[in-house]
Design a protein around this motif. Structure first.
Motif, PDB file in Angstrom:
ATOM      1  N   MET A   1      14.675 -53.960 -24.997  1.00  0.00           N
ATOM      2  CA  MET A   1      15.559 -54.763 -24.176  1.00  0.00           C
ATOM      3  C   MET A   1      14.765 -55.446 -23.066  1.00  0.00           C
ATOM      4  SD  MET A   1      17.705 -55.366 -21.441  1.00  0.00           S
ATOM      5  CE  MET A   1      17.429 -53.934 -20.412  1.00  0.00           C
ATOM      6  N   LYS A   2      15.012 -56.744 -22.882  1.00  0.00           N
ATOM      7  CA  LYS A   2      14.342 -57.509 -21.842  1.00  0.00           C
ATOM      8  C   LYS A   2      15.370 -58.054 -20.851  1.00  0.00           C
ATOM      9  CE  LYS A   2      10.532 -58.949 -24.864  1.00  0.00           C
ATOM     10  NZ  LYS A   2       9.800 -60.114 -25.439  1.00  0.00           N
ATOM     11  N   LYS A   3      14.876 -58.338 -19.657  1.00  0.00           N
ATOM     12  CA  LYS A   3      15.759 -58.813 -18.591  1.00  0.00           C
ATOM     13  C   LYS A   3      15.142 -60.003 -17.875  1.00  0.00           C
ATOM     14  CE  LYS A   3      17.653 -57.236 -14.128  1.00  0.00           C
ATOM     15  NZ  LYS A   3      17.886 -56.041 -13.282  1.00  0.00           N
ATOM     16  N   ILE A   4      15.962 -60.999 -17.629  1.00  0.00           N
ATOM     17  CA  ILE A   4      15.561 -62.175 -16.880  1.00  0.00           C
ATOM     18  C   ILE A   4      16.542 -62.353 -15.715  1.00  0.00           C
ATOM     19  CG2 ILE A   4      15.332 -64.697 -16.919  1.00  0.00           C
ATOM     20  CD1 ILE A   4      14.746 -64.470 -19.914  1.00  0.00           C
ATOM     21  N   ILE A   5      16.021 -62.646 -14.542  1.00  0.00           N
ATOM     22  CA  ILE A   5      16.873 -63.000 -13.410  1.00  0.00           C
ATOM     23  C   ILE A   5      16.695 -64.487 -13.139  1.00  0.00           C
ATOM     24  CG2 ILE A   5      17.435 -62.584 -10.991  1.00  0.00           C
ATOM     25  CD1 ILE A   5      16.312 -59.798 -11.263  1.00  0.00           C
ATOM     26  N   CYS A   6      17.764 -65.235 -13.312  1.00  0.00           N
ATOM     27  CA  CYS A   6      17.689 -66.683 -13.105  1.00  0.00           C
ATOM     28  C   CYS A   6      17.507 -66.998 -11.626  1.00  0.00           C
ATOM     29  CB  CYS A   6      18.969 -67.348 -13.620  1.00  0.00           C
ATOM     30  SG  CYS A   6      19.297 -67.066 -15.376  1.00  0.00           S
ATOM     31  N   GLY A   7      17.153 -68.231 -11.349  1.00  0.00           N
ATOM     32  CA  GLY A   7      16.915 -68.634  -9.978  1.00  0.00           C
ATOM     33  C   GLY A   7      18.126 -68.452  -9.074  1.00  0.00           C
ATOM     34  N   ASN A   8      19.329 -68.526  -9.647  1.00  0.00           N
ATOM     35  CA  ASN A   8      20.547 -68.387  -8.839  1.00  0.00           C
ATOM     36  C   ASN A   8      21.037 -66.941  -8.749  1.00  0.00           C
ATOM     37  OD1 ASN A   8      21.401 -68.088 -11.463  1.00  0.00           O
ATOM     38  ND2 ASN A   8      23.174 -69.462 -11.265  1.00  0.00           N
ATOM     39  N   GLY A   9      20.366 -66.017  -9.470  1.00  0.00           N
ATOM     40  CA  GLY A   9      20.759 -64.615  -9.419  1.00  0.00           C
ATOM     41  C   GLY A   9      21.474 -64.103 -10.648  1.00  0.00           C
ATOM     42  N   VAL A  10      21.893 -64.984 -11.551  1.00  0.00           N
ATOM     43  CA  VAL A  10      22.496 -64.532 -12.811  1.00  0.00           C
ATOM     44  C   VAL A  10      21.461 -63.748 -13.607  1.00  0.00           C
ATOM     45  CG1 VAL A  10      23.391 -65.285 -15.056  1.00  0.00           C
ATOM     46  CG2 VAL A  10      24.220 -66.363 -12.965  1.00  0.00           C
ATOM     47  N   ARG A  11      21.886 -62.612 -14.157  1.00  0.00           N
ATOM     48  CA  ARG A  11      20.985 -61.779 -14.953  1.00  0.00           C
ATOM     49  C   ARG A  11      21.257 -61.962 -16.443  1.00  0.00           C
ATOM     50  NH1 ARG A  11      22.991 -56.561 -12.084  1.00  0.00           N
ATOM     51  NH2 ARG A  11      24.631 -58.043 -11.492  1.00  0.00           N
ATOM     52  N   ILE A  12      20.184 -62.076 -17.203  1.00  0.00           N
ATOM     53  CA  ILE A  12      20.287 -62.160 -18.666  1.00  0.00           C
ATOM     54  C   ILE A  12      19.564 -60.957 -19.248  1.00  0.00           C
ATOM     55  CG2 ILE A  12      19.789 -63.508 -20.733  1.00  0.00           C
ATOM     56  CD1 ILE A  12      19.593 -65.995 -18.923  1.00  0.00           C
ATOM     57  N   VAL A  13      20.280 -60.127 -19.994  1.00  0.00           N
ATOM     58  CA  VAL A  13      19.651 -59.015 -20.701  1.00  0.00           C
ATOM     59  C   VAL A  13      19.768 -59.293 -22.193  1.00  0.00           C
ATOM     60  CG1 VAL A  13      19.961 -57.259 -18.908  1.00  0.00           C
ATOM     61  CG2 VAL A  13      21.819 -57.677 -20.510  1.00  0.00           C
ATOM     62  N   HIS A  14      18.660 -59.134 -22.900  1.00  0.00           N
ATOM     63  CA  HIS A  14      18.698 -59.475 -24.322  1.00  0.00           C
ATOM     64  C   HIS A  14      17.858 -58.487 -25.128  1.00  0.00           C
ATOM     65  CE1 HIS A  14      14.741 -61.732 -24.012  1.00  0.00           C
ATOM     66  NE2 HIS A  14      15.151 -61.798 -22.757  1.00  0.00           N
ATOM     67  N   GLU A  15      18.356 -58.180 -26.304  1.00  0.00           N
ATOM     68  CA  GLU A  15      17.703 -57.209 -27.183  1.00  0.00           C
ATOM     69  C   GLU A  15      17.596 -57.795 -28.585  1.00  0.00           C
ATOM     70  OE1 GLU A  15      17.873 -52.484 -28.465  1.00  0.00           O
ATOM     71  OE2 GLU A  15      19.451 -53.331 -27.198  1.00  0.00           O
ATOM     72  N   LYS A  16      16.389 -57.874 -29.070  1.00  0.00           N
ATOM     73  CA  LYS A  16      16.119 -58.468 -30.376  1.00  0.00           C
ATOM     74  C   LYS A  16      16.406 -57.456 -31.477  1.00  0.00           C
ATOM     75  CE  LYS A  16      13.846 -62.007 -32.540  1.00  0.00           C
ATOM     76  NZ  LYS A  16      14.056 -63.433 -32.349  1.00  0.00           N
ATOM     77  N   MET A  17      17.192 -57.872 -32.467  1.00  0.00           N
ATOM     78  CA  MET A  17      17.471 -57.064 -33.661  1.00  0.00           C
ATOM     79  C   MET A  17      17.199 -57.954 -34.871  1.00  0.00           C
ATOM     80  SD  MET A  17      20.995 -55.274 -32.232  1.00  0.00           S
ATOM     81  CE  MET A  17      21.244 -54.161 -33.621  1.00  0.00           C
ATOM     82  N   PRO A  18      15.933 -58.156 -35.241  1.00  0.00           N
ATOM     83  CA  PRO A  18      15.556 -59.161 -36.239  1.00  0.00           C
ATOM     84  C   PRO A  18      16.092 -58.901 -37.639  1.00  0.00           C
ATOM     85  CG  PRO A  18      13.682 -57.771 -35.665  1.00  0.00           C
ATOM     86  CD  PRO A  18      14.763 -57.449 -34.691  1.00  0.00           C
ATOM     87  N   TYR A  19      16.477 -57.667 -37.913  1.00  0.00           N
ATOM     88  CA  TYR A  19      17.011 -57.338 -39.235  1.00  0.00           C
ATOM     89  C   TYR A  19      18.469 -57.773 -39.380  1.00  0.00           C
ATOM     90  CZ  TYR A  19      18.579 -53.527 -36.257  1.00  0.00           C
ATOM     91  OH  TYR A  19      19.105 -52.800 -35.220  1.00  0.00           O
TER      92      TYR A  19
END
Length: 412
Positions: A1-19
């Motif tokens: 799981m990875k996390k990005i914090i946008c410049g305005n504070g919105v958080r994006i969490v994403h998890e790759k499931m390639p299968y």
């Protein structure tokens, strides 16, 4: 799981499931019934409904048709602490789905005619809860346990507040709570980095209203014991017995979860085996726990014939009393651990379940334990831990909610 914090504070969490061939997408907002003033009671849930009613770019019908066209299901729910809008689509339709969700989030019309119509819909929804005694008895229990705090209120609201909702109230509430620091976008499935960039472009630029003063619930909810009964012309008697529980961040939470499994959370639990299998007193009997950031509860529910109510409750009290005095067995704990671990791992096989786990963890806890860490926490619970939890939980300081016909033999 990875996390990005946008410049305005919105958080994006994403998890790759390639299968996988799908992508689950959720917009999580830290806005629930706990955040409402008395005048706003039910407004979080009302806004959840209104975001489906059309935007400056799409009618309500167009939103539904476009999700059908890409083979996706869109849904939403409101809880005491959050609101979530989510969908699962085939991976190559993910960008289209996010564009529609963003349109609903940023450009909903909140037309006064639609507001009037939706009030009628939600009044019917509230009535349906009242017509469903096993739901109604639970909501009434919370109002007994926390009568002086928003956590004890029903999520749907009441007629008196609902009828006063208007476009201005919706705007004020969203300005206060639908702000970047309260938003998490959770993605799980088969996607590439272009999709994350697209999400950041859609949600990472808007600003909150800096002039709005946030309403915050400062007081800690205080549990109260009590009793409520609602007489109703129905065939069954329904009862909920509530005890204080644990908050989400309590380090002993897995002790309580395992206790719940042993008491009434599974088909092999003591409540189910004794009350349903051995005595045939009830078709439905179980326990559950609820944990929030500020408060928690442990609840036992049963529905039975009116003449059997007293006997069923006496059996519930005998079972919890025995567990409190004698403890649970090593075999029960071992079985509960295996069941809980199996349920946890199997539940993470879908993209939607991963999206929900990551979104809630980020929004409410702001932390993410690995799967191995969670399994280890469950494995490391000792028999003495569960027995101590039972001793602390099953006290005489309890709340009782009953919905039953007048003929029911009350357990008093």
């Amino acid at each position: 799981m990875k996390k990005i914090i946008c410049g305005n504070g919105v958080r994006i969490v994403h998890e790759k499931m390639p299968y996988s061939r799908s992508v689950a997408i959720g917009i999580w907002i830290k806005a629930g019934s706990l955040d409402e003033t008395k005048a706003e009671w039910g407004l979080s849930h009302f806004i959840e409904h209104m975001l489906f009613k059309g935007t400056t770019n799409r009618s309500a019908k167009a939103i539904a048709e476009q999700f059908d066209r890409i083979g996706g299901d869109i849904n939403a729910y409101t809880s005491k602490e959050m609101t979530c809008f989510y969908t699962t689509v085939l991976d190559y339709h993910a960008e289209k789905a996010i564009a529609i969700l963003a349109d609903m989030f940023f450009h909903s019309l909140f037309d006064e005619a639609d507001i009037r119509k939706e009030k009628s819909v939600i009044l019917d929804e509230i009535a349906s809860v009242e017509d469903t005694p096993d739901d109604d008895v639970d909501e009434r229990l919370w109002s007994i346990m926390y009568p002086d705090h928003p956590i004890g209120r029903s999520i749907g609201g009441i007629k008196e507040t609902l009828n006063k909702f208007n476009r201005e109230m919706i705007g004020d509430y969203m300005s206060r709570l639908y702000v970047p620091e309260n938003i998490v976008i959770s993605i799980a499935g088969n996607y590439d980095e272009k999709l994350i960039d697209f999400i950041e472009h859609q949600f990472g630029v808007f600003k909150g209203n800096e002039e709005v003063t946030n309403f915050t619930v400062e007081e800690q909810p205080v549990y109260k014991s009590g009793f409520t009964i609602k007489h109703k012309d129905i065939e069954q008697a329904h009862i909920c017995i509530g005890y204080p529980g644990l908050v989400l961040k309590d380090k002993r939470l897995h002790d309580l979860i395992l206790l719940d499994s042993i008491v009434g959370g599974t088909m092999s639990s003591r409540l189910f085996q004794d009350i349903r299998e051995e005595q045939g007193l009830a078709y439905s009997v179980f326990s559950y726990y609820s944990s929030y950031t500020m408060v928690g509860s442990f609840v036992i529910y049963g529905g039975t014939s009116p003449e059997q109510l007293e006997k069923m409750v006496a059996t519930m009290d005998r079972i919890t009393g025995q567990i409190k005095s004698d403890g649970v067995t090593e075999l029960e704990l071992s079985n509960a651990k295996e069941q809980l671990i199996g349920s946890f791992l199997l539940g993470l096989e879908s993209t939607e379940s991963r999206m929900h786990r990551n979104g809630k963890n980020e929004l409410v806890l702001n932390e993410h334990k690995t799967i191995d860490e969670v399994v280890s926490l469950i494995d490391n619970v000792r028999l003495t831990d569960v027995n101590q939890m039972a001793y602390e939980t099953f006290t005489d300081d309890r709340a009782i909610s009953i919905i039953a016909p007048k003929s029911a033999a009350l357990p008093l």
